[in-house]
Design an enzyme around this catalytic site. Sequence first.
Site, mmCIF file in Angstrom:
data_model
loop_
_atom_site.group_PDB
_atom_site.id
_atom_site.type_symbol
_atom_site.label_atom_id
_atom_site.label_comp_id
_atom_site.label_asym_id
_atom_site.label_seq_id
_atom_site.Cartn_x
_atom_site.Cartn_y
_atom_site.Cartn_z
ATOM 1 N N ASP A 310 45.744 43.928 47.023
ATOM 2 C CA ASP A 310 44.363 43.527 47.249
ATOM 3 C C ASP A 310 44.383 42.080 47.765
ATOM 4 O O ASP A 310 45.371 41.368 47.588
ATOM 5 C CB ASP A 310 43.588 43.642 45.932
ATOM 6 C CG ASP A 310 42.193 43.088 46.052
ATOM 7 O OD1 ASP A 310 41.497 43.470 47.011
ATOM 8 O OD2 ASP A 310 41.799 42.277 45.200
ATOM 9 N N ASP A 503 42.799 43.008 41.013
ATOM 10 C CA ASP A 503 42.268 42.255 39.874
ATOM 11 C C ASP A 503 40.814 42.558 39.569
ATOM 12 O O ASP A 503 40.282 42.057 38.588
ATOM 13 C CB ASP A 503 42.434 40.741 40.102
ATOM 14 C CG ASP A 503 41.374 40.188 41.037
ATOM 15 O OD1 ASP A 503 40.991 40.899 41.981
ATOM 16 O OD2 ASP A 503 40.924 39.057 40.815
ATOM 17 N N ASP A 507 39.123 47.655 42.166
ATOM 18 C CA ASP A 507 40.527 48.050 42.339
ATOM 19 C C ASP A 507 40.970 49.107 41.334
ATOM 20 O O ASP A 507 42.031 49.711 41.507
ATOM 21 C CB ASP A 507 41.445 46.826 42.197
ATOM 22 C CG ASP A 507 41.187 45.776 43.262
ATOM 23 O OD1 ASP A 507 41.011 46.174 44.426
ATOM 24 O OD2 ASP A 507 41.160 44.586 42.934
#
Length: 618
Positions: A310, A503, A507
Amino acid sequence: MKAMLADRADVALLAVAVLGLLCGLGLLAAGRPDAAAFAFGAGVIPVLAALLAQILHSLARREVGLDIVAALSMSAALIFGETLAAAVVALMYSGGTFLEGFAAGRARREMTNLLSRVPRTATLHRGDNLVEVPLDRIGPGDLLLIRQGAVAPVDGTVAGPGALLDQSALTGESMPLRRTQGQEVMSGSTNLGDAFDLRATRRAADSTYAGIVRLVETAQASKAPMARLADRYAMLFLAVTVTLATAAWWVTGDPIRAVAVLVVATPCPLILAVPVALVAGLSRAAHFGVLIKGAKPLEALAGIRTLILDKTGTLTQGRPRIVSVQPTGSLSPDQMIRLAAALDQASGHPIAQAIVAAAAGTPLPVPAAVVEAPGEGVAGIVDGHAVVVGGTDFVLAQLGLAPTDAPLRDEGAVVVSLGVDGVLAGHLVLADALRPGMPALLAGLRRRGIGRILLATGDRRAVAMAVTRGLGLDDVQAGLSPDDKVRLVLSARGSGPVMMVGDGVNDAPALAAADIGVAMGARGAAASAEAADVVLLVDRLDPLLPGIEIAQRARRIALQSVVAGIGLSGLGMIAAALGHLSPVQGAILQEVIDVAVILNALRALRIVPGQGDPSEAA
């Protein structure tokens, strides 16, 4: 309590086996073979009974274990009068069980010693008084006093000027960390400096320590695929052992040959080596701030071939910071930051707070006559100067200047202009910057066998490309929804096991879909931490590299132990079938193999990332 009772039972059985063997040997030395045989049998029967009870319990759960071979060898040795061999096998089995418990306990020590440091009470500010209260009475917003040498009982933020903390037990970082007012403190951190106040942000049950408790329990209860593989082939190993023992008896007419084969075949290497090595790997990973939720994820982590990252909060720091200062007047960059930060103390805007954070450690004057235009900027008086901070158009309008083109900036950056005493002083450029050391980290991950590294972000492609410039990623996927990230993970699994690192709440689905999901646990969302297989205890990605290295080396040590142990046992079985080993000699040989295998598995406790062990070369 259950584990304690099991440990005591193991010690009791080992004591019975040792006593029976010693008494029997003493009676043999005294010339009383019949009494010696009785003593040997008395030491064997309790161990055999406990083993049979364990086997029946496993069969009731439709599990076939390798302990059946140990039961067969003891039973056959008793039936055919090889009581000394039976006593040695009983000692071998009970000793192996004890060693397994000891080794697993030793391997878990670095995980469980965290739990022993948890304080039972906290010192709470109540009005003008300090009171000791149980941890379950602490809630978000409570103000606690953390004395020098004390452990932070809950997660929180520094409520005083600052704190000096030791987080080595949690993250493996050996250097003390300085935390200033408003910065986060993880429960379990030790106060190395003067007493400070901590503002609780979570209940004790939701804090870092409580999460570690849950992870340790999950890790201890889990069973790795490698261990399941041993069970899956238990019937095959049992069939080979019985066939070889029967063939040796049938060809030679000597049942003692069959007893010797069964004794040597007792497969403690498969029973002991895998769990000891993998739990040791979990322990070492925890020491470096990488909490792996069990032996199965640890083994999967060792085989990762694709990494998906990410962007916001993972590849980048997740919050804006000043990346450049562009003066247009006589003020220096430091003076510009000081004046802008002093005025922005009055604003709650994230950009304003980022500017204030950039001036951390610098005494800031209190602004006066502050007027804020929400979303545009702030004007006020600082140290007698008329200061205005905000977007370029807002600042120029406040200064009575004609609009001009904003300074050049990269995609994803924000320009904040500063005016002082009617003059444009310059511009501050803020961006969500790449985490330090990312190129070296990605290069290290590629050396550990990760062939493809991808970026998955919901941000615009232009921003993603600007942030990742020079990193050498294999692909950049931008503008993704949570469902798009899941589809990307599933498609990437076609070329090998996939690890996803994130995080945020968005996600969590992708973390759950990946072979290994890694959450930034220091300040990441609870949803991502729950969905992940691995949690990083620090707000950095660099512990990921030692975590993968530890997983790979622990798995390699487990495989070495299994191959060496079973290989030596196989050679011993052949030697016993050919008449070169008596049952007693076979039992002693197998005990030596067991001890060697356990000691080899415990090498995983000495893994130091970045320092290879030549004996572990693939």
